[in-house]
Structure formats: C-alpha cells, structure tokens
Scaffold this active site. Sequence first.
Site, PDB file in Angstrom:
ATOM      1  N   ASN A 167      33.230 -26.768  -3.368  1.00  0.00           N
ATOM      2  CA  ASN A 167      32.288 -27.244  -4.078  1.00  0.00           C
ATOM      3  C   ASN A 167      30.970 -27.200  -3.106  1.00  0.00           C
ATOM      4  O   ASN A 167      30.902 -26.945  -2.202  1.00  0.00           O
ATOM      5  CB  ASN A 167      32.533 -28.726  -4.775  1.00  0.00           C
ATOM      6  CG  ASN A 167      32.568 -29.696  -3.781  1.00  0.00           C
ATOM      7  OD1 ASN A 167      32.017 -29.838  -2.697  1.00  0.00           O
ATOM      8  ND2 ASN A 167      33.178 -31.114  -4.403  1.00  0.00           N
ATOM      9  N   ASP A 217      40.237 -29.180  -9.224  1.00  0.00           N
ATOM     10  CA  ASP A 217      41.739 -28.898  -8.781  1.00  0.00           C
ATOM     11  C   ASP A 217      42.171 -27.778  -9.974  1.00  0.00           C
ATOM     12  O   ASP A 217      42.932 -26.905  -9.539  1.00  0.00           O
ATOM     13  CB  ASP A 217      42.435 -29.914  -8.847  1.00  0.00           C
ATOM     14  CG  ASP A 217      42.284 -31.279  -7.712  1.00  0.00           C
ATOM     15  OD1 ASP A 217      41.896 -30.754  -6.731  1.00  0.00           O
ATOM     16  OD2 ASP A 217      42.388 -32.173  -8.122  1.00  0.00           O
TER      17      ASP A 217
END
Length: 292
Positions: free
Chosen positions: A173, A241
């Site tokens: 991220n 995820d």
Amino acid sequence: MIVVFGSINLDLVVPVARLPAPGETVSGGAYRMHPGGKGANQAVAAARAGARVAMIGAVGKDAFAAPALGGLQAAGVDCSGVAEVSAPTGLALIGVAADGENSIIVAPGANAVAKARDLPAGGILVTQNEIAAEAVAEAHTAAQRRLRVIHNAAPAREITADALAQIEILVMNESEAYATARQFDLSRATAEGAAKAIAAAHDVTTVVTLGAQGATAFEGGLVHRVSAPSIIPVDTTGAGDCFTGVLAAGLDAGLPLPDALRRAAVAGALACTAEGAQSAMPDAAAIDKLMR
C-alpha cells in the site's frame, strides 16, 4: 494452484464512532468474532475468486483455533498444511470507525512459529509479513524455480535486497511503498514514484494499491494503472488482503498482469462494502458483475 503461507488469526472487532487518539479510551458497540489473519484472508479471497488454494500456517491448541480456521474451511481451502502448536492461536483486536477506517493490534501467537513445508512443484506462493521474516525467507528460498512468489509487504518491515531478489511481484500500500523505498534510499516523492524506483533498482514487479484511486503496477518498463469502482465503505479491514488474493487468483488462471490487476481492484472495493474481513470477500460472480 495457489499456496498461501501466512498468518491465521481470530479477529475481535469492535465498532466505534471514531478511532481513539493515543492515550484515549472510547466506548464501542458489541464486539464480534471473525476468522482473520492476513494469510488466511488472502487464501479465502483467492478461493472465492475461483482458485484452488492450500493454506500453510499454524494455530494453537485452544478454543480460538476452530473459529480461526472456520472461514478457510468454508471457502474450500485445503488446510492440511496448518500445524497445531503449543503457542496460542493468533489474535487481532480491531476497532472499526463509522467511516470504515480501522485500527488493528495483532498478537501473533502461533503465527510466530509457523514454518513452510511440503511446498508443491508448481503454481503461486503468496506470503506476507505477519509471520517471522526468517520463515518467509525460508519459504521463498524453497520456492525458487518451483513457484512464482507474490509477497505482500504488510505490515511494513525491513526487507533486504537479497530477499527482494527472490520475489516476482511485491504488493504494497502507499505507506509500505514509502517505507520500502526509504530503507534503500530511493526516490519517494509519491507512492507510485517509490514503487517505480523499487522496481527499477531491484528488478522486481511492484504493485502499489492507492485506495479509492485504484492501483498501479510497474512491470519491467511497463506501467499498468487501474481505477477502483466508486463505493460507500463500510469496513476496510480486509480490502488489501482481498486485493492480493484475487490478484494471485487472476494470475493463476493465466490472466496477464493488467487484467488480474483490474479484477483485484474491483474485488478490493467490494470487500469494503461489508463488515469483517473473510466474510466480506466477494465471489467470482460478484467480481464479474461489477466489472461489467
């Protein structure tokens, strides 16, 4: 075939009006228990997206083990590689604010002693940073020339150049991209710039997720950018995820990286529209529908 080597947790989730500041206590609603762990979440996401998935990890000999494994089993993930150890089952304490943002504290327990074993001779290996770095490194070494390696650099921690050389695709991220670029003293004016610099310096394909703005991948000299569908977030706990698991599923199905990236971005957005992590993972039909 996808093999996920990673963490298996039980999540205790408490809804709050807002996340507490340091040193502050806030009152929340009724807590809920959900199966979780970054590894298990990614395995469930990949399985629901249509892939054949096996999980390697560890749980304890306690009352939390069965509910922690429940989501994997319900999704049809092969759990024969999950060891039962003397350490307690991993636990995550999660506060979820009214705007969908979350704050997470993880007690690794059995995940700290998980070991990769009996890796197959083909397919994709997916790993993350919620298990010991040494165990991840051993798995990557064992996978060389046998499995494609996708590593999710979450939560952020130190990684060596030698470790990067064993990874085919590094998923991060924005904060993880900045942190990884910083440790190699690479350009990091933007998260995309950081991911591009890592890809160029270490000959690895990098993927950086950008929340509502989608995701960007740097593959050799190519740049792949995909947008995310507009949604109203309910709980962002498992979005990253879900993205990683569905990305792996797309690649395992033979999709080129840009197409797998698009499916992952759509799936990650869908995962934000329901509460929980594994319970919010979309199936292939829901991903297909939103893509259309």
